[in-house]
Design a protein around this motif. Sequence first.
Motif, short mmCIF file in Angstrom:
data_model
loop_
_atom_site.label_atom_id
_atom_site.label_comp_id
_atom_site.label_asym_id
_atom_site.label_seq_id
_atom_site.Cartn_x
_atom_site.Cartn_y
_atom_site.Cartn_z
N GLY A 1 0.80 -1.22 0.00
CA GLY A 1 0.00 0.00 0.00
C GLY A 1 0.83 1.27 0.00
N LEU A 2 2.15 1.13 -0.09
CA LEU A 2 3.06 2.28 -0.08
C LEU A 2 3.72 2.44 -1.44
N ASP A 3 4.20 3.65 -1.71
CA ASP A 3 5.02 3.89 -2.89
C ASP A 3 6.28 4.62 -2.45
N GLY A 4 7.10 3.90 -1.70
CA GLY A 4 8.29 4.51 -1.13
C GLY A 4 9.32 4.92 -2.15
N ASP A 5 9.41 4.20 -3.28
CA ASP A 5 10.41 4.53 -4.28
C ASP A 5 9.90 5.51 -5.34
N GLY A 6 8.64 5.96 -5.21
CA GLY A 6 8.11 7.01 -6.06
C GLY A 6 7.98 6.66 -7.52
N ASP A 7 7.74 5.37 -7.84
CA ASP A 7 7.63 4.99 -9.25
C ASP A 7 6.18 4.94 -9.73
N GLY A 8 5.25 5.40 -8.89
CA GLY A 8 3.85 5.49 -9.30
C GLY A 8 3.04 4.23 -9.09
N ARG A 9 3.61 3.21 -8.47
CA ARG A 9 2.84 2.01 -8.17
C ARG A 9 3.18 1.52 -6.77
N HIS A 10 2.25 0.76 -6.20
CA HIS A 10 2.47 0.26 -4.85
C HIS A 10 3.68 -0.66 -4.80
N ASP A 11 4.45 -0.52 -3.75
CA ASP A 11 5.58 -1.41 -3.52
C ASP A 11 5.06 -2.80 -3.14
N ARG A 12 5.76 -3.81 -3.64
CA ARG A 12 5.48 -5.19 -3.25
C ARG A 12 6.72 -5.77 -2.58
N VAL A 13 6.52 -6.49 -1.47
CA VAL A 13 7.65 -7.12 -0.79
C VAL A 13 7.63 -8.62 -1.05
N ALA A 14 8.80 -9.17 -1.23
CA ALA A 14 8.95 -10.59 -1.53
C ALA A 14 8.82 -11.41 -0.26
N VAL A 15 8.03 -12.47 -0.35
CA VAL A 15 7.77 -13.35 0.77
C VAL A 15 8.07 -14.78 0.33
N ASP A 16 9.13 -15.36 0.86
CA ASP A 16 9.49 -16.75 0.55
C ASP A 16 8.93 -17.66 1.63
N ILE A 17 8.30 -18.75 1.20
CA ILE A 17 7.51 -19.59 2.10
C ILE A 17 7.96 -21.04 1.97
N VAL A 18 8.08 -21.71 3.11
CA VAL A 18 8.28 -23.17 3.15
C VAL A 18 7.22 -23.72 4.10
N ARG A 19 6.41 -24.69 3.62
CA ARG A 19 5.32 -25.22 4.45
C ARG A 19 5.07 -26.69 4.11
N PRO A 20 4.51 -27.45 5.05
CA PRO A 20 4.34 -28.90 4.84
C PRO A 20 3.34 -29.20 3.73
N ARG A 21 3.73 -30.06 2.81
CA ARG A 21 2.84 -30.43 1.71
C ARG A 21 1.68 -31.31 2.19
#
Length: 663
Positions: free
Chosen positions: A60-80
């Motif tokens: 919901g932020l645009d910290g880098d000012g490029d005109g779009r919402h910033d997305r943060v990378a989320v790496d997940i490991v979970r039991p199959r």
Amino acid sequence: MPIPVSRMRFMTWRTLATAAVAALMAALLVPVAAHGAPRESAPVYSYENAIRESVWVDTGLDGDGDGRHDRVAVDIVRPRELARQGRKIPVIMDASPYYSCCGRGNESQKKTYDANGHVVQMPLFYDNYFVPRGYAFVGVDLAGTNRSDGCVDVGGRSDILSAKAVVDWLNGRAKGYTTRTGTATAGAGWTNGRTGMIGKSWDGTIANGVAATGVKGLKTIVPISAISSWYDYYFAKGAPLYDSGPDWLSGYVDSPDARAKCAAVQRKLVDEAPRTGDWTSLWTERDYVKDASKVRASVFLVHGMQDLNVRTKNFGQWWDALARNGVERKIWLSQTGHVDPFDFRRSAWVDTLHRWFDHELLGYDNGIDREPMADIERHPDQWATSAVWPPRTTGATTLRPGTGAQPGVGTLGLRRASGTETFTDDPGQSETDWAAHIDRPTADKAGFTTRPLTRDLRLSGSSKVTVTATPTTSTAHLSAVLVDLGPDTVRDYTGSGEGVNTLTDRTCWGASTVGDSSCYKVTEAARTDVEQTVLSRGWADLGNYASDRGVPLTPGKAYTITLDLAATDHVVPKGHRLALIVAGTDKDLIDPPTGTPTLTLDLARTSARVPLVGGADAFERATAGSAATPAASVLDGVRAPRTASQGRNTDPVPHLPLTPIYP
């Protein structure tokens, strides 16, 4: 228990798989009622076959000012297996800026990825150990780092809200996407939203900050060597603790994309963090202590009492604020510097952390909430416990300096004294130099000691030293330290390992894959013999005597200022002495002032407010009959933890001196 590497060589994948399937089938086929409520999660799920995926969460932020919402990378490991059954699981989360630049842990592990961009190695043992036990592990790249958009703002809105957004996504309140720029969405229907955050240093700081937002779904945090107020990382009442500011730290961890886009953020980190040490709105934004009343999560806090990177005022003021607000909490205090408990008390740490997460995230009644609140390292690898921390009998007791037979070698007791002591700032001298010369008149310090104690005396909590001093120059810095004078064997916190030695053998904690080993180098206590131990310290710029903005001093005029000394828990043994030292620049721990001031202390208006277990009565007994026993007040912040019905969240589901915070 750890699995020695030698044994791992004889355990084939078939053996491990067969054991896991058998345990899983037993767990699924035997009714729970037959065994009563579970007390411990077991490693019954395959780590090798776990789901590994990446999601980008909209902040919901645009910290880098490029005109779009910033997305943060989320790496997940979970039991199959649990995903196939549609069973929802809790999350252990470490949000960090270090996953690509510097690495995590004693061996500086970084995230690694396969050709499809899926995570192969997640640093540390959390995923290896907890995923087979039915948890998901989530590693979040803070905004502006590794594979995330945005800018690093060093503990500000971007840091905190980028991590908070992931907790919101895990609880169905934020959007996630399967790629960094695409439109295909990714949900978190596999989790019940119950999240625990953990991390050391900057990572643990983020956990503090996210908890201080009051976000729903965050059930517990485990901050290790973490910051609670970024001002108190960089300054002590105007005295600079480092020769750089948050702009350096941002540049240390940000990604190439962030460096290209974040000049405005970098400029703000320079302009609003002046080297004068004045408090600005930048520091207000990065002060989590003021928002402790919003914390819903329980807190398991770990800190080294000799941490000279994230100095212990940070944990002391956070702990006291949490206590005043009735937050459920637990604490470990070691003799180390900036060290993870995995490297100073490994077996006990893994077991305790396992039980803590089982209790807080799975709801198991394993009794950990009824055990002593505090574990405290008294000597290397020798631990004591405290039912409540600080103990309920702790009293903030006023100790007063007095003149002695020689200049600069005074007394410390309960009586108010008169007279003066004078010293000249010498930036070449340190707290250890002052302590070593406590019984000799030296021009660089004023020292005050008790007589040898006739019984042990315990300090538990934070101290304050009020000083009235007259400078000869327009700028002056002050240091105040409490010292245990007497021989001891302690962890060598000033060494390269800050209290630990890293060996070559390895032990394993959880399951491994070809790309992600759970085996880590063994450590041992690094010991050293000392003649005195600095147990608490604090600093100030005398120009900040009246406010959080410094002013020039008038030479020859007396000023009164109170220094906040770091939290600790230390027993001064029978036969030792307790000392207070007041001096100028503490070499390698604060920067010197612009001039070379001489300061004259007014002893009648100088005192130390010290948290003594047993209060002034205990001090009088330990010093064998000092006169005058002022009433001790109960130390702030001591009360029983609140229960869930009293406000817990019950909805469902930065040591090396002058070196900025490092992993």
